[in-house]
Design a protein around this motif. Structure first.
Motif, short mmCIF file in Angstrom:
data_model
loop_
_atom_site.label_atom_id
_atom_site.label_comp_id
_atom_site.label_asym_id
_atom_site.label_seq_id
_atom_site.Cartn_x
_atom_site.Cartn_y
_atom_site.Cartn_z
N UNK A 113 0.84 -1.14 0.09
CA UNK A 113 -0.03 -0.01 0.06
C UNK A 113 0.83 1.16 -0.04
N UNK A 114 0.61 2.03 -0.85
CA UNK A 114 1.48 3.39 -1.06
C UNK A 114 0.75 4.53 -1.23
N UNK A 115 1.25 5.60 -0.33
CA UNK A 115 0.63 7.04 -0.54
C UNK A 115 1.70 7.84 -0.69
N UNK A 151 -10.05 0.80 4.95
CA UNK A 151 -9.61 0.02 3.66
C UNK A 151 -8.55 -1.07 3.68
N UNK A 152 -7.48 -0.77 4.72
CA UNK A 152 -6.61 -1.73 4.58
C UNK A 152 -7.00 -2.97 4.83
N UNK A 153 -7.92 -3.40 5.97
CA UNK A 153 -7.98 -4.72 6.44
C UNK A 153 -8.39 -5.77 5.07
N UNK A 154 -9.13 -4.89 3.90
CA UNK A 154 -9.43 -5.70 2.82
C UNK A 154 -8.47 -6.16 2.03
N UNK A 155 -7.49 -5.48 2.03
CA UNK A 155 -6.25 -5.93 1.02
C UNK A 155 -5.11 -6.71 1.83
N UNK A 156 -5.15 -6.36 2.97
CA UNK A 156 -4.22 -7.24 4.07
C UNK A 156 -2.83 -6.86 3.53
N UNK A 157 -2.29 -5.51 3.41
CA UNK A 157 -0.89 -5.31 2.99
C UNK A 157 0.27 -5.93 3.82
N UNK A 158 1.59 -6.20 3.11
CA UNK A 158 2.57 -6.61 3.71
C UNK A 158 3.43 -5.41 4.07
N UNK A 159 3.17 -4.33 3.27
CA UNK A 159 3.91 -3.23 3.41
C UNK A 159 3.32 -1.98 3.27
N UNK A 160 3.81 -0.89 3.82
CA UNK A 160 3.27 0.53 3.77
C UNK A 160 4.33 1.48 3.29
N UNK A 161 4.12 2.20 2.44
CA UNK A 161 5.28 3.31 1.94
C UNK A 161 4.53 4.61 1.90
N UNK A 162 5.43 5.71 2.32
CA UNK A 162 4.78 6.99 2.21
C UNK A 162 5.92 8.03 2.32
N UNK A 163 5.86 9.27 2.52
CA UNK A 163 6.94 10.08 2.36
C UNK A 163 6.82 10.82 3.86
N UNK A 174 1.86 9.00 9.88
CA UNK A 174 0.68 8.55 9.82
C UNK A 174 0.45 6.96 9.38
N UNK A 175 1.34 6.78 8.62
CA UNK A 175 1.39 5.41 7.99
C UNK A 175 1.81 4.44 9.18
N UNK A 176 2.86 4.93 9.96
CA UNK A 176 3.33 4.26 11.13
C UNK A 176 2.46 3.81 12.11
N UNK A 177 1.47 4.78 12.44
CA UNK A 177 0.31 4.67 13.48
C UNK A 177 -0.62 3.68 12.96
N UNK A 178 -0.96 3.77 11.47
CA UNK A 178 -1.97 2.89 10.99
C UNK A 178 -1.46 1.47 11.23
N UNK A 179 -0.05 1.17 10.80
CA UNK A 179 0.54 0.07 10.70
C UNK A 179 0.38 -0.75 11.97
N UNK A 180 0.50 -0.31 13.09
CA UNK A 180 0.41 -0.71 14.56
C UNK A 180 -0.97 -1.74 14.56
N UNK A 190 9.65 4.94 4.12
CA UNK A 190 9.40 5.97 3.85
C UNK A 190 10.62 6.73 2.88
N UNK A 191 10.28 7.90 2.09
CA UNK A 191 11.12 8.64 1.52
C UNK A 191 11.33 10.06 2.13
N UNK A 192 12.46 10.64 2.26
CA UNK A 192 12.68 12.07 2.80
C UNK A 192 13.44 11.89 4.30
N UNK A 193 13.52 13.23 4.61
CA UNK A 193 14.33 13.25 5.70
C UNK A 193 13.30 13.25 7.12
N UNK A 194 13.87 13.03 8.27
CA UNK A 194 13.50 13.13 9.52
C UNK A 194 12.12 12.06 9.69
N UNK A 195 12.53 10.82 9.05
CA UNK A 195 11.43 9.77 9.27
C UNK A 195 11.34 9.35 10.77
#
Length: 458
Positions: A113-115, A151-163, A174-180, A190-195
């Motif tokens: 899952x990618x945003x 939405x995510x429980x319907x697709x059971x993603x193995x990885x989440x990616x954002x910026x 936000x992705x980190x919180x959702x992944x819990x 993630x991409x970018x600084x200060x992840x």
């Protein structure tokens, strides 16, 4: 005129036929039934090519051609570096990212899952998922925690990616919180600084490896078939729950072929797209034609008039797309009379928001110096493209079997429309029809995701 939409030939998963249940027990990522595959294959519309094979062909053919370019104002969108990659550089970044995915334990048919904004990073992620036979699921940029948790429980993603940031908001956090709350997730990237802690940086995929072989390893490619699911996009349904829309490589290639044939997109075309890779039109009418023609994909996000015009000048754009209101804005600003902007512009896609035209549609994208192709978006089901002749107003949605290119007397039928229960005095268009609009197309998905197992012994 009220026209309701019926999904011609598409079933909700709760009513999935036996072949879908059998496929879920075996090759769960191939949803098209054998009859459909044979029909479109015999017609020459579907074949054996996959999206990643199209990309690899361009890497071999023109490794030093610029493949993808970031928005010029990227630093205002996110804190990443503005990049302009050749096909070989893009292939190297894809190879490095596939290694990260393998180390994380991702395997064929896993969902990612990618945003991400409309930048080079989303192209790299998309291609890397295709390379490993993963399934790319782009999340709309307006989604927040509530939509993701729904939405995510319907697709059971193995990885989440954002910026780390997108227009000032920390999407990686936000992705980190959702992944819990998502038990299926193996990694957050993630991409970018200060992840934030727990989010693995992917910026290193763009680094050059001195002395390291970055070409594709023999036998590492082609692990997905042309009828396997390549993506899962999202559409709104009758309820508050988003509907997961899967498409195969062949279905995406059919969508891209429609635009190539109708707009005459040439080999090595420079394509400018302001649409993030999250849905049917953005992927089917821009990304896939780029893969098929092997040109340069210039990305823009979000819409900024001055930046967009600067990109038109800087990249010698030959094909681009915009909504009608923005086209009208550019027309009023005199952009389409500026030689530097349109000297190589062969086609302009006018992206209409739905099947029906506004009352004063003829005022938009009229009297331009470049050919216009009207794209009528029918949700995530299909789209219809129709090129205007000189002086012609925006056309109505075609009725019946529509062949491409539409100005030719013969060709491939890439979309068919019928109106169920309608009465009309005009047999060629739906202008006087009222009823249920039925759609059939080789670009249409087979069923919502995931298939349910019915009548199968435990």
């Amino acid at each position: 005129m009220g026209i309701n939409l019926i999904l011609g030939g598409i079933k909700r998963i709760s009513n999935a036929p036996q072949w879908a249940n059998e496929a879920w027990g075996g090759d769960k990522m191939q949803l098209s039934d054998r009859a459909t595959i044979e029909k479109y294959t015999e017609a020459g519309i579907w074949g054996d090519a996959t999206l990643q094979a199209l990309f690899q062909r361009s890497v071999k053919r023109t490794p030093d051609l610029f493949a993808v370019c970031d928005p010029l104002n990227k630093r205002e969108i996110t804190n990443g570096v503005v990049r302009k990659l050749t096909y070989q550089e893009l292939a190297d970044a894809v190879t490095h990212l596939t290694a990260v995915f393998r180390d994380c334990g991702l395997r064929k048919d896993d969902v990612v899952a990618v945003q991400l904004p409309n930048t080079v990073e989303q192209v790299v992620v998309f291609l890397a998922t295709l390379e490993l036979g993963l399934i790319y699921s782009p999340l709309p940029l307006l989604w927040r925690e509530h939509e993701m948790r729904t939405a995510l429980p319907w697709i059971a993603p193995r990885a989440l990616i954002s910026s780390s940031t997108i227009t000032g908001r920390n999407h990686a956090e936000m992705m980190r919180q959702v992944a819990v709350e998502q038990m299926s997730v193996r990694g957050v990237f993630g991409f970018g600084h200060d992840l934030p802690d727990g989010v693995q940086s992917l910026d290193s995929v763009f680094e050059k490896r001195v002395g390291e072989e970055t070409r594709h390893a023999p036998g590492a490619n082609g692990i997905s078939g042309a009828n396997d699911i390549a993506t899962i996009c999202w559409a709104g349904g009758d309820s508050s729950t988003p509907c997961a829309v899967p498409r195969s490589h062949n279905q995406w290639i059919s969508a891209g072929m429609m635009q190539i044939l109708e707009s005459a997109v040439e080999t090595n075309a420079t394509i400018l797209s302001p649409y993030p890779l999250t849905g049917l039109v953005s992927i089917g009418a821009f990304f896939v034609p780029w893969l098929m023609t092997g040109g340069t994909l210039c990305l823009h996000h979000p819409f900024d008039l001055d930046c967009f015009v600067e990109q038109m000048r800087a990249h010698d754009v030959s094909y681009m797309g915009l909504p009608p209101s923005i086209i009208d804005l550019l027309k009023n600003e005199g952009v389409f009379q500026e030689a530097q902007c349109i000297k190589n512009l062969k086609a302009l896609a006018c992206i209409w928001p739905g099947t029906l035209l506004p009352k004063k549609a003829e005022e938009f994208a009229a009297d331009l110096m470049v050919p216009v192709t009207d794209i009528r978006n029918i949700g995530e089901m299909a789209y219809s493209a129709r090129r205007r002749v000189s002086g012609e107003k925006p056309g109505l949605l075609g009725h019946g079997d529509i062949t491409y290119p539409t100005k030719h007397t013969s060709g491939a039928v890439l979309v068919s429309t019928r109106v169920k229960g309608g009465i009309s005095s005009n047999g060629e268009t739906a202008s006087l029809l009222a009823g249920d609009l039925m759609i059939r197309s080789p670009m249409m998905f087979d069923a919502y995701y995931p298939p349910e197992i019915e009548g199968v012994d435990e």
